[in-house]
Design a protein around this motif. Structure first.
Motif, PDB file in Angstrom:
ATOM      1  N   ALA A  42       0.828  -1.207   0.000  1.00 10.04           N
ATOM      2  CA  ALA A  42       0.000   0.000   0.000  1.00 10.04           C
ATOM      3  C   ALA A  42       0.863   1.258   0.000  1.00 10.04           C
ATOM      4  N   TYR A  43       1.915   1.267   0.816  1.00 10.56           N
ATOM      5  CA  TYR A  43       2.845   2.397   0.822  1.00 10.56           C
ATOM      6  C   TYR A  43       3.478   2.590  -0.559  1.00 10.56           C
ATOM      7  N   ASN A  44       3.931   1.485  -1.139  1.00 14.45           N
ATOM      8  CA  ASN A  44       4.585   1.561  -2.439  1.00 14.45           C
ATOM      9  C   ASN A  44       3.632   2.080  -3.514  1.00 14.45           C
ATOM     10  N   ALA A  45       2.399   1.559  -3.523  1.00  9.94           N
ATOM     11  CA  ALA A  45       1.419   1.999  -4.517  1.00  9.94           C
ATOM     12  C   ALA A  45       1.114   3.484  -4.370  1.00  9.94           C
ATOM     13  N   PHE A  46       1.113   3.979  -3.148  1.00 10.29           N
ATOM     14  CA  PHE A  46       0.878   5.393  -2.889  1.00 10.29           C
ATOM     15  C   PHE A  46       1.970   6.257  -3.511  1.00 10.29           C
ATOM     16  N   ILE A  47       3.213   5.893  -3.276  1.00  6.63           N
ATOM     17  CA  ILE A  47       4.339   6.653  -3.827  1.00  6.63           C
ATOM     18  C   ILE A  47       4.352   6.572  -5.347  1.00  6.63           C
ATOM     19  N   VAL A  48       4.163   5.390  -5.876  1.00 11.13           N
ATOM     20  CA  VAL A  48       4.148   5.206  -7.334  1.00 11.13           C
ATOM     21  C   VAL A  48       3.013   6.031  -7.946  1.00 11.13           C
ATOM     22  N   GLY A  67      -0.433   2.893   9.644  1.00 16.00           N
ATOM     23  CA  GLY A  67       0.228   1.776   8.976  1.00 16.00           C
ATOM     24  C   GLY A  67       1.425   1.247   9.736  1.00 16.00           C
ATOM     25  N   ALA A  68       2.243   2.139  10.252  1.00 14.83           N
ATOM     26  CA  ALA A  68       3.403   1.713  11.047  1.00 14.83           C
ATOM     27  C   ALA A  68       2.915   1.013  12.311  1.00 14.83           C
ATOM     28  N   ARG A  69       3.750   0.157  12.868  1.00 18.04           N
ATOM     29  CA  ARG A  69       3.359  -0.590  14.075  1.00 18.04           C
ATOM     30  C   ARG A  69       3.451   0.258  15.343  1.00 18.04           C
ATOM     31  N   THR A  70       4.243   1.309  15.289  1.00 20.93           N
ATOM     32  CA  THR A  70       4.436   2.153  16.466  1.00 20.93           C
ATOM     33  C   THR A  70       4.331   3.619  16.086  1.00 20.93           C
ATOM     34  N   GLN A  71       4.130   4.458  17.081  1.00 22.09           N
ATOM     35  CA  GLN A  71       4.115   5.898  16.832  1.00 22.09           C
ATOM     36  C   GLN A  71       5.452   6.363  16.275  1.00 22.09           C
ATOM     37  N   ALA A  72       6.550   5.798  16.773  1.00 23.91           N
ATOM     38  CA  ALA A  72       7.881   6.167  16.288  1.00 23.91           C
ATOM     39  C   ALA A  72       8.008   5.894  14.799  1.00 23.91           C
ATOM     40  N   GLY A  73       7.474   4.765  14.351  1.00 24.31           N
ATOM     41  CA  GLY A  73       7.507   4.451  12.933  1.00 24.31           C
ATOM     42  C   GLY A  73       6.633   5.381  12.129  1.00 24.31           C
ATOM     43  N   ALA A  74       5.466   5.724  12.660  1.00 25.49           N
ATOM     44  CA  ALA A  74       4.530   6.601  11.953  1.00 25.49           C
ATOM     45  C   ALA A  74       5.093   8.005  11.763  1.00 25.49           C
ATOM     46  N   LEU A  75       5.973   8.426  12.653  1.00 22.83           N
ATOM     47  CA  LEU A  75       6.560   9.766  12.557  1.00 22.83           C
ATOM     48  C   LEU A  75       7.721   9.839  11.571  1.00 22.83           C
ATOM     49  N   LYS A  76       8.031   8.753  10.898  1.00 23.41           N
ATOM     50  CA  LYS A  76       9.069   8.780   9.867  1.00 23.41           C
ATOM     51  C   LYS A  76       8.484   9.354   8.580  1.00 23.41           C
ATOM     52  N   ALA A  77       8.974  10.501   8.178  1.00 26.05           N
ATOM     53  CA  ALA A  77       8.444  11.183   6.997  1.00 26.05           C
ATOM     54  C   ALA A  77       8.896  10.494   5.714  1.00 26.05           C
ATOM     55  N   ALA A  78       7.984  10.390   4.754  1.00 25.26           N
ATOM     56  CA  ALA A  78       8.365   9.926   3.423  1.00 25.26           C
ATOM     57  C   ALA A  78       9.193  10.999   2.730  1.00 25.26           C
ATOM     58  N   GLY A  92      -2.469   7.160  22.050  1.00 22.13           N
ATOM     59  CA  GLY A  92      -3.400   7.689  21.054  1.00 22.13           C
ATOM     60  C   GLY A  92      -3.136   7.198  19.645  1.00 22.13           C
ATOM     61  N   TYR A  93      -2.035   6.449  19.458  1.00 21.59           N
ATOM     62  CA  TYR A  93      -1.719   5.976  18.106  1.00 21.59           C
ATOM     63  C   TYR A  93      -2.407   4.645  17.832  1.00 21.59           C
ATOM     64  N   ASN A  94      -3.112   4.583  16.714  1.00 20.71           N
ATOM     65  CA  ASN A  94      -3.744   3.361  16.226  1.00 20.71           C
ATOM     66  C   ASN A  94      -3.300   3.188  14.779  1.00 20.71           C
ATOM     67  N   ARG A  95      -2.625   2.099  14.483  1.00 21.70           N
ATOM     68  CA  ARG A  95      -2.019   1.964  13.157  1.00 21.70           C
ATOM     69  C   ARG A  95      -3.047   1.884  12.034  1.00 21.70           C
ATOM     70  N   ARG A  96      -4.279   1.538  12.328  1.00 24.57           N
ATOM     71  CA  ARG A  96      -5.319   1.473  11.299  1.00 24.57           C
ATOM     72  C   ARG A  96      -6.062   2.793  11.132  1.00 24.57           C
ATOM     73  N   LEU A  97      -6.026   3.647  12.167  1.00 25.02           N
ATOM     74  CA  LEU A  97      -6.829   4.869  12.157  1.00 25.02           C
ATOM     75  C   LEU A  97      -6.009   6.153  12.176  1.00 25.02           C
ATOM     76  N   GLY A  98      -4.813   6.114  12.747  1.00 28.56           N
ATOM     77  CA  GLY A  98      -4.000   7.314  12.831  1.00 28.56           C
ATOM     78  C   GLY A  98      -3.725   7.726  14.261  1.00 28.56           C
ATOM     79  N   ILE A 258      -4.904   0.702   4.547  1.00 26.40           N
ATOM     80  CA  ILE A 258      -4.353   0.587   5.900  1.00 26.40           C
ATOM     81  C   ILE A 258      -5.441   0.190   6.887  1.00 26.40           C
ATOM     82  N   ALA A 259      -6.633   0.715   6.720  1.00 26.17           N
ATOM     83  CA  ALA A 259      -7.738   0.393   7.628  1.00 26.17           C
ATOM     84  C   ALA A 259      -8.099  -1.081   7.579  1.00 26.17           C
ATOM     85  N   ALA A 260      -7.745  -1.744   6.457  1.00 20.15           N
ATOM     86  CA  ALA A 260      -8.069  -3.157   6.280  1.00 20.15           C
ATOM     87  C   ALA A 260      -6.971  -4.080   6.775  1.00 20.15           C
ATOM     88  N   ILE A 261      -5.921  -3.536   7.390  1.00 23.11           N
ATOM     89  CA  ILE A 261      -4.852  -4.392   7.930  1.00 23.11           C
ATOM     90  C   ILE A 261      -5.467  -5.379   8.918  1.00 23.11           C
TER      91      ILE A 261
END
Length: 262
Positions: A42-48, A67-78, A92-98, A258-261
């Motif tokens: 999903a990430y790859n398709a988004f960038i492409v 999408g990321a498993r942790t808040q730390a991962g989610a804060l990594k900018a593309a 407050g971080y939910n990998r399916r919702l934000g 991502i919501a369908a993970i």
């Protein structure tokens, strides 16, 4: 995933876009474990897709807070500087919702207000659930005169904001609007504001380039406590003038995947 010494090593599918793979690797390293193939796809398709739309090069900041498993991962900018959570609740971080705000914490994006080009800039986010307190969704005030302020926020009934101007935007979308919310300027006299699935063309003049080195914030528009919101955000960006409808379509597809993970 393999373990080598003190760092994780992740095998990269050769079919992934290079920029997508670099981003995925940064997320997995921060998470300390690999992502599912479906999430990486999903990430790859988004960038492409962004590249196919000729919009990838227009971003100065691009972050997916899901999408990321942790808040730390989610804060990594593309794309963009390092993101810093200030009192941002990890619970407050939910990998399916934000990321859910709590009215106290916020994100410092590291992108300065004065890095947005005059009459060629955009900003916005994906709101998974609307804020019920605070006003600021994203942006930053400028000086006492707010000449170069660029921000999206809420008033008592509608979404509103400023874009390189001290004048307040008159938007038609309700302050309870969720999903894609963004604005883009390609001229000195007009602005596109998109929310609720439609774009509002506004006659709205710019006042000048910001002289402020204040950094753009998410879950707030300044550092005052009253500005901070408790909404849930799954994506945000800033950069040059772009096609808001095209971007919304790409983000919507990503958020649904991502919501369908499982």
């Amino acid at each position: 995933m393999e373990w080598w010494g003190n760092s994780y090593q992740f095998a990269a599918p050769s079919s992934y876009d290079t920029d997508a793979q670099n981003w995925i690797t940064a997320i997995e390293t921060a998470d300390g474990q690999a992502l599912e193939t479906t999430t990486k796809d999903a990430y790859n398709a988004f960038i492409v897709g962004l590249k196919a739309d000729a919009q990838w090069s227009l971003f100065q900041l691009l972050v997916v807070l899901a999408g990321a498993r942790t808040q730390a991962g989610a804060l990594k900018a593309a794309i963009g500087p390092a993101q810093t959570g200030i009192n941002l609740p990890t619970a407050g971080y939910n990998r399916r919702l934000g990321q859910q705000g709590d009215g106290t914490g916020y994100i410092d994006t590291g992108l300065r207000l004065n890095q947005l080009a005059l009459n060629n800039s955009s900003m916005g986010l994906w709101v998974a659930s609307a804020a019920t307190s605070g006003v600021g969704y994203m942006g930053r005030d400028d000086t006492a005169s707010n000449t170069g302020e660029t921000a999206i926020y809420r008033n008592s009934s509608t979404l509103t904001g400023r874009h390189q101007s001290s004048s307040v935007i008159t938007a038609s979308a309700a302050n309870t609007t969720t999903g894609f919310i963004g604005m883009s300027r390609g001229s000195s006299s007009s602005l596109s504001f998109r929310a609720g699935g439609s774009t509002q063309g506004l006659s709205y003049s710019s006042a000048g380039t910001s002289t402020s080195a204040n950094t753009i914030l998410v879950f707030s528009r300044d550092t005052s406590a009253g500005s901070r919101t408790n909404g849930r955000v799954a994506f945000y960006w800033a950069g040059q003038n772009l096609n808001l409808a095209l971007l919304e379509a790409r983000v919507s597809t990503l958020i649904s995947a991502i919501a369908a993970i499982p």
